[in-house]
Design an enzyme around this catalytic site. Structure first.
Site, PDB file in Angstrom:
ATOM      1  N   ASP A   1      -6.866  -2.994   2.261  1.00 28.21           N
ATOM      2  CA  ASP A   1      -5.807  -2.663   1.311  1.00 28.21           C
ATOM      3  C   ASP A   1      -4.899  -3.871   1.035  1.00 28.21           C
ATOM      4  O   ASP A   1      -3.870  -3.746   0.368  1.00 28.21           O
ATOM      5  CB  ASP A   1      -5.038  -1.399   1.718  1.00 28.21           C
ATOM      6  CG  ASP A   1      -4.633  -1.377   3.181  1.00 28.21           C
ATOM      7  OD1 ASP A   1      -4.206  -2.433   3.692  1.00 28.21           O
ATOM      8  OD2 ASP A   1      -4.731  -0.303   3.798  1.00 28.21           O
TER       9      ASP A   1
ATOM     10  N   GLU B   1      -2.811  -4.008  19.862  1.00 26.58           N
ATOM     11  CA  GLU B   1      -1.935  -4.176  18.698  1.00 26.58           C
ATOM     12  C   GLU B   1      -0.958  -3.011  18.547  1.00 26.58           C
ATOM     13  O   GLU B   1      -1.331  -1.859  18.791  1.00 26.58           O
ATOM     14  CB  GLU B   1      -2.842  -4.258  17.459  1.00 26.58           C
ATOM     15  CG  GLU B   1      -2.094  -4.374  16.164  1.00 26.58           C
ATOM     16  CD  GLU B   1      -3.044  -4.326  14.966  1.00 26.58           C
ATOM     17  OE1 GLU B   1      -4.258  -4.560  15.135  1.00 26.58           O
ATOM     18  OE2 GLU B   1      -2.553  -4.041  13.863  1.00 26.58           O
TER      19      GLU B   1
ATOM     20  N   ARG C   1     -12.624  -4.842  16.558  1.00 26.03           N
ATOM     21  CA  ARG C   1     -11.597  -3.867  16.916  1.00 26.03           C
ATOM     22  C   ARG C   1     -12.292  -2.529  17.070  1.00 26.03           C
ATOM     23  O   ARG C   1     -13.075  -2.134  16.198  1.00 26.03           O
ATOM     24  CB  ARG C   1     -10.563  -3.804  15.783  1.00 26.03           C
ATOM     25  CG  ARG C   1      -9.449  -2.802  16.028  1.00 26.03           C
ATOM     26  CD  ARG C   1      -8.546  -2.626  14.817  1.00 26.03           C
ATOM     27  NE  ARG C   1      -8.846  -1.377  14.138  1.00 26.03           N
ATOM     28  CZ  ARG C   1      -7.969  -0.661  13.432  1.00 26.03           C
ATOM     29  NH1 ARG C   1      -6.729  -1.087  13.282  1.00 26.03           N
ATOM     30  NH2 ARG C   1      -8.322   0.449  12.839  1.00 26.03           N
TER      31      ARG C   1
ATOM     32  N   GLU D   1      -8.102 -10.845  10.809  1.00 27.91           N
ATOM     33  CA  GLU D   1      -8.754  -9.550  10.569  1.00 27.91           C
ATOM     34  C   GLU D   1      -9.554  -9.630   9.269  1.00 27.91           C
ATOM     35  O   GLU D   1      -9.074 -10.185   8.283  1.00 27.91           O
ATOM     36  CB  GLU D   1      -7.672  -8.458  10.447  1.00 27.91           C
ATOM     37  CG  GLU D   1      -8.216  -7.056  10.244  1.00 27.91           C
ATOM     38  CD  GLU D   1      -7.101  -6.008  10.212  1.00 27.91           C
ATOM     39  OE1 GLU D   1      -5.914  -6.380  10.075  1.00 27.91           O
ATOM     40  OE2 GLU D   1      -7.420  -4.818  10.332  1.00 27.91           O
TER      41      GLU D   1
ATOM     42  N   HIS E   1      -2.965  -9.837   9.487  1.00 29.10           N
ATOM     43  CA  HIS E   1      -3.428  -8.556   8.948  1.00 29.10           C
ATOM     44  C   HIS E   1      -4.432  -8.829   7.827  1.00 29.10           C
ATOM     45  O   HIS E   1      -4.196  -9.700   6.991  1.00 29.10           O
ATOM     46  CB  HIS E   1      -2.180  -7.844   8.389  1.00 29.10           C
ATOM     47  CG  HIS E   1      -2.379  -6.436   7.979  1.00 29.10           C
ATOM     48  ND1 HIS E   1      -1.473  -5.787   7.165  1.00 29.10           N
ATOM     49  CD2 HIS E   1      -3.341  -5.535   8.264  1.00 29.10           C
ATOM     50  CE1 HIS E   1      -1.869  -4.549   6.971  1.00 29.10           C
ATOM     51  NE2 HIS E   1      -3.001  -4.362   7.626  1.00 29.10           N
TER      52      HIS E   1
ATOM     53  N   GLU F   1       2.289  -6.591  11.550  1.00 27.77           N
ATOM     54  CA  GLU F   1       1.755  -6.395  10.198  1.00 27.77           C
ATOM     55  C   GLU F   1       2.782  -5.739   9.271  1.00 27.77           C
ATOM     56  O   GLU F   1       2.708  -5.916   8.064  1.00 27.77           O
ATOM     57  CB  GLU F   1       0.437  -5.615  10.212  1.00 27.77           C
ATOM     58  CG  GLU F   1       0.585  -4.166  10.627  1.00 27.77           C
ATOM     59  CD  GLU F   1      -0.741  -3.408  10.693  1.00 27.77           C
ATOM     60  OE1 GLU F   1      -1.746  -3.995  11.086  1.00 27.77           O
ATOM     61  OE2 GLU F   1      -0.738  -2.220  10.342  1.00 27.77           O
TER      62      GLU F   1
ATOM     63  N   ASN G   1       0.803  -1.213   0.000  1.00 26.55           N
ATOM     64  CA  ASN G   1       0.000   0.000   0.000  1.00 26.55           C
ATOM     65  C   ASN G   1       0.847   1.280   0.000  1.00 26.55           C
ATOM     66  O   ASN G   1       1.641   1.505   0.901  1.00 26.55           O
ATOM     67  CB  ASN G   1      -0.896  -0.037   1.249  1.00 26.55           C
ATOM     68  CG  ASN G   1      -2.061   0.896   1.157  1.00 26.55           C
ATOM     69  OD1 ASN G   1      -2.359   1.411   0.076  1.00 26.55           O
ATOM     70  ND2 ASN G   1      -2.736   1.130   2.263  1.00 26.55           N
TER      71      ASN G   1
ATOM     72  N   ASP H   1      -6.003  -1.095  18.307  1.00 26.29           N
ATOM     73  CA  ASP H   1      -4.739  -0.878  17.589  1.00 26.29           C
ATOM     74  C   ASP H   1      -4.172   0.485  17.986  1.00 26.29           C
ATOM     75  O   ASP H   1      -4.794   1.517  17.721  1.00 26.29           O
ATOM     76  CB  ASP H   1      -5.025  -0.921  16.069  1.00 26.29           C
ATOM     77  CG  ASP H   1      -3.767  -1.002  15.227  1.00 26.29           C
ATOM     78  OD1 ASP H   1      -2.675  -0.737  15.761  1.00 26.29           O
ATOM     79  OD2 ASP H   1      -3.885  -1.326  14.024  1.00 26.29           O
TER      80      ASP H   1
ATOM     81  N   ARG I   1       1.237 -11.002  13.588  1.00 31.02           N
ATOM     82  CA  ARG I   1       0.323 -10.488  12.563  1.00 31.02           C
ATOM     83  C   ARG I   1       0.867 -10.551  11.140  1.00 31.02           C
ATOM     84  O   ARG I   1       0.162 -10.216  10.195  1.00 31.02           O
ATOM     85  CB  ARG I   1      -0.025  -9.033  12.891  1.00 31.02           C
ATOM     86  CG  ARG I   1      -0.914  -9.035  14.066  1.00 31.02           C
ATOM     87  CD  ARG I   1      -1.762  -7.877  14.308  1.00 31.02           C
ATOM     88  NE  ARG I   1      -2.170  -6.959  13.292  1.00 31.02           N
ATOM     89  CZ  ARG I   1      -3.254  -7.098  12.528  1.00 31.02           C
ATOM     90  NH1 ARG I   1      -4.005  -8.160  12.623  1.00 31.02           N
ATOM     91  NH2 ARG I   1      -3.563  -6.154  11.655  1.00 31.02           N
TER      92      ARG I   1
ATOM     93  N   HIS J   1     -13.609  -3.828  12.047  1.00 33.04           N
ATOM     94  CA  HIS J   1     -13.254  -2.547  12.688  1.00 33.04           C
ATOM     95  C   HIS J   1     -14.496  -1.719  12.957  1.00 33.04           C
ATOM     96  O   HIS J   1     -15.162  -1.302  12.011  1.00 33.04           O
ATOM     97  CB  HIS J   1     -12.446  -1.656  11.752  1.00 33.04           C
ATOM     98  CG  HIS J   1     -11.123  -2.164  11.354  1.00 33.04           C
ATOM     99  ND1 HIS J   1     -10.209  -1.369  10.713  1.00 33.04           N
ATOM    100  CD2 HIS J   1     -10.538  -3.366  11.478  1.00 33.04           C
ATOM    101  CE1 HIS J   1      -9.119  -2.071  10.456  1.00 33.04           C
ATOM    102  NE2 HIS J   1      -9.296  -3.284  10.903  1.00 33.04           N
TER     103      HIS J   1
ATOM    104  N   TYR K   1      -5.974   8.478  14.360  1.00 38.00           N
ATOM    105  CA  TYR K   1      -5.887   7.185  13.670  1.00 38.00           C
ATOM    106  C   TYR K   1      -7.167   6.363  13.850  1.00 38.00           C
ATOM    107  O   TYR K   1      -7.743   6.314  14.937  1.00 38.00           O
ATOM    108  CB  TYR K   1      -4.698   6.354  14.195  1.00 38.00           C
ATOM    109  CG  TYR K   1      -4.775   4.961  13.637  1.00 38.00           C
ATOM    110  CD1 TYR K   1      -4.451   4.737  12.299  1.00 38.00           C
ATOM    111  CD2 TYR K   1      -5.284   3.906  14.381  1.00 38.00           C
ATOM    112  CE1 TYR K   1      -4.610   3.485  11.733  1.00 38.00           C
ATOM    113  CE2 TYR K   1      -5.439   2.647  13.824  1.00 38.00           C
ATOM    114  CZ  TYR K   1      -5.095   2.454  12.502  1.00 38.00           C
ATOM    115  OH  TYR K   1      -5.269   1.220  11.941  1.00 38.00           O
TER     116      TYR K   1
ATOM    117  N   HIS L   1      -1.368   1.505  16.787  1.00 35.35           N
ATOM    118  CA  HIS L   1      -0.690   1.903  15.547  1.00 35.35           C
ATOM    119  C   HIS L   1       0.668   2.551  15.781  1.00 35.35           C
ATOM    120  O   HIS L   1       0.967   3.626  15.242  1.00 35.35           O
ATOM    121  CB  HIS L   1      -1.614   2.795  14.707  1.00 35.35           C
ATOM    122  CG  HIS L   1      -1.614   2.428  13.255  1.00 35.35           C
ATOM    123  ND1 HIS L   1      -0.969   3.170  12.302  1.00 35.35           N
ATOM    124  CD2 HIS L   1      -2.147   1.378  12.595  1.00 35.35           C
ATOM    125  CE1 HIS L   1      -1.137   2.598  11.108  1.00 35.35           C
ATOM    126  NE2 HIS L   1      -1.843   1.506  11.262  1.00 35.35           N
TER     127      HIS L   1
ATOM    128  N   TRP M   1       2.812   7.262  12.080  1.00 35.81           N
ATOM    129  CA  TRP M   1       1.399   7.240  11.721  1.00 35.81           C
ATOM    130  C   TRP M   1       0.769   5.934  12.123  1.00 35.81           C
ATOM    131  O   TRP M   1       1.216   4.900  12.181  1.00 35.81           O
ATOM    132  CB  TRP M   1       1.201   7.438  10.200  1.00 35.81           C
ATOM    133  CG  TRP M   1      -0.263   7.272   9.906  1.00 35.81           C
ATOM    134  CD1 TRP M   1      -1.271   8.157  10.213  1.00 35.81           C
ATOM    135  CD2 TRP M   1      -0.902   6.151   9.301  1.00 35.81           C
ATOM    136  NE1 TRP M   1      -2.477   7.649   9.853  1.00 35.81           N
ATOM    137  CE2 TRP M   1      -2.288   6.413   9.289  1.00 35.81           C
ATOM    138  CE3 TRP M   1      -0.435   4.945   8.776  1.00 35.81           C
ATOM    139  CZ2 TRP M   1      -3.221   5.518   8.764  1.00 35.81           C
ATOM    140  CZ3 TRP M   1      -1.356   4.057   8.256  1.00 35.81           C
ATOM    141  CH2 TRP M   1      -2.745   4.337   8.249  1.00 35.81           C
TER     142      TRP M   1
END
Ligand code: GCO
Ligand code: MG
Length: 385
Positions: free
Chosen positions: A299, A219, A130, A322, A295, A245, A20, A193, A266, A105, A142, A195, A385
């Site tokens: 995407d 996560e 999630r 997921e 994961h 991931e 991605n 998550d 993951r 999610h 996020y 992130h 991010w």
């Protein structure tokens, strides 16, 4: 990004090569450096081809290389299944379970909206969700998205600038889960998550504050570039941890797994060298009571989802998968035989991984480059991010 391999006898297999936001790098790696090596090779020599592409390149690992290798590997397993007339899970060793537990999610701009979304996921049949919610004072935090079924964070040609505030987040996250348990009870599995945004001590604090709400996992609590950070989290909390991931090799996972610093790995098929390599990671994880939790954001293409579901159906140390729903357009371009029922996904019985590509239809959707967002702190510093 999809790779199609055709044998001399006309059997076709496909593999996902989607990285991605960096898609064209993998396309060039495949076109210029990998495909010329595949012409004329025996499609049945999957292991040897993997070793050839990994060892033979001299330059090892990395997301671009390992995604390209994964695409070849998955396409070859697909071909093998078609030649044998067997679904992929049977080639791997057969069924270990009937269906694969999945999580979706739920997200909302605030706690209220996030809780309503969790309710919506429950009414769709999910048993694991999630949950993410907005952070007061933070624009575009996020995990809060306009799309409610798919999750496509790469929205613009150049990265969207988003904001982050760790103190505000550490304050709201436990309140979200307190509310979710009050609204939806104890039976549902809840996941979250972070992130990669916390330092180890902040992550330890969050993991400890979330303990009363019995998460299935927390996560990416802290960036795993330095696995030592996870020791600190473990010293303070028994909230289960999931990581990986963004990993692409067993070497990224080694210390976290053998040190029992995580509970779920993951790394999934498309970004970690395909079935051939992820099988090694899963076996290594099994020796340390670490389970899989692949994961599966939208995407990653349906090809990865199909291959992952066969893997999940076989792998003894399965944890969860997921699952976000692809758009109708994506589903039409990639006809597949897996299906969702009562919170689980079921892989089909067609030979190979069961996902095909409608090339004619795909032509109608030209490539439009999009990058993932970036995050900055309130004072403008770049953050994860
Ligand atoms: C997840 C992930 C994704 C990633 C995305 C990056 O847990 O589903 O964090 O949402 O951000 O796949 O392309
Ligand atoms: Mg994630």
């Amino acid at each position: 990004m999809t790779l199609k391999i055709e044998t001399r006898s006309g059997v076709c297999g496909i593999g996902d090569a989607t990285l991605n936001g960096r898609e064209l790098a993998v396309a060039a790696y495949l076109e210029q450096h990998v495909v010329p090596n595949l012409i004329g090779r025996d499609a049945g020599r999957i292991e040897d081809t993997w070793q050839f592409l990994y060892r033979g390149a001299y330059w090892r690992r990395g997301p671009v290389t390992m995604t390209a290798i994964a695409a070849v590997d998955v396409a070859l397993w697909d071909i093998l299944g078609k030649m044998a007339g067997l679904p992929l899970y049977r080639l791997l060793g057969g069924r270990s379970r009937e269906g694969v537990l999945v999580y979706g999610h739920a997200n909302g701009r605030d706690i209220e909206e996030a809780s309503a979304e969790v309710g919506r996921y429950l009414s769709m049949g999910y048993r694991a969700v999630r949950a993410q919610c907005g952070v007061p004072g933070v624009k575009k935090p996020y995990g809060v998205s306009r799309l409610k079924d798919a999750y496509e964070p790469a929205e613009s040609e150049l990265p969207l600038e988003t904001e982050w505030s760790t103190p505000a987040y550490l304050d709201i996250a436990p309140k979200l889960f307190e509310r979710l348990r009050a609204d939806h009870g104890r039976a549902l599995e809840l996941l979250h998550d972070a992130h990669h945004r916390l330092t180890p001590v902040e992550a330890a604090r969050l993991a400890r504050d979330l303990e009363p709400y019995r998460l299935f996992w927390l996560e990416d609590a802290t960036p795993a570039d330095n696995p030592d950070g996870f020791e600190l989290i473990r010293r303070h909390s028994v909230t289960p941890l999931a990581v990986g991931e963004v990993f692409n090799s067993i070497w990224d996972c080694k210390r976290l797994i053998e040190g029992r610093l995580i509970d779920f790995i993951r790394s999934t098929i498309v970004h970690a060298g395909g079935i051939t390599h992820v099988r090694r990671i899963a076996d290594f994880a099994a020796m340390h009571q670490v389970r899989t939790g692949f994961h599966g954001a939208t995407d990653l293409s349906p090809v990865t989802m199909g291959a992952a579901l066969h893997f999940d159906t076989w792998v003894p140390n399965f944890g969860i998968q997921e699952y976000m729903r692809h758009s109708q357009q994506t589903d039409e371009v990639f006809p597949h035989d897996y299906l969702f029922r009562d919170g689980r996904l079921y892989c089909g019985e067609s030979p190979g991984h069961g996902v095909t590509l409608d090339e004619k239809l795909a032509e109608r959707f030209p490539y439009s480059p999009k990058q993932l967002p970036v995050a900055r702190l309130e004072d403008g510093s770049m953050w994860d991010w």
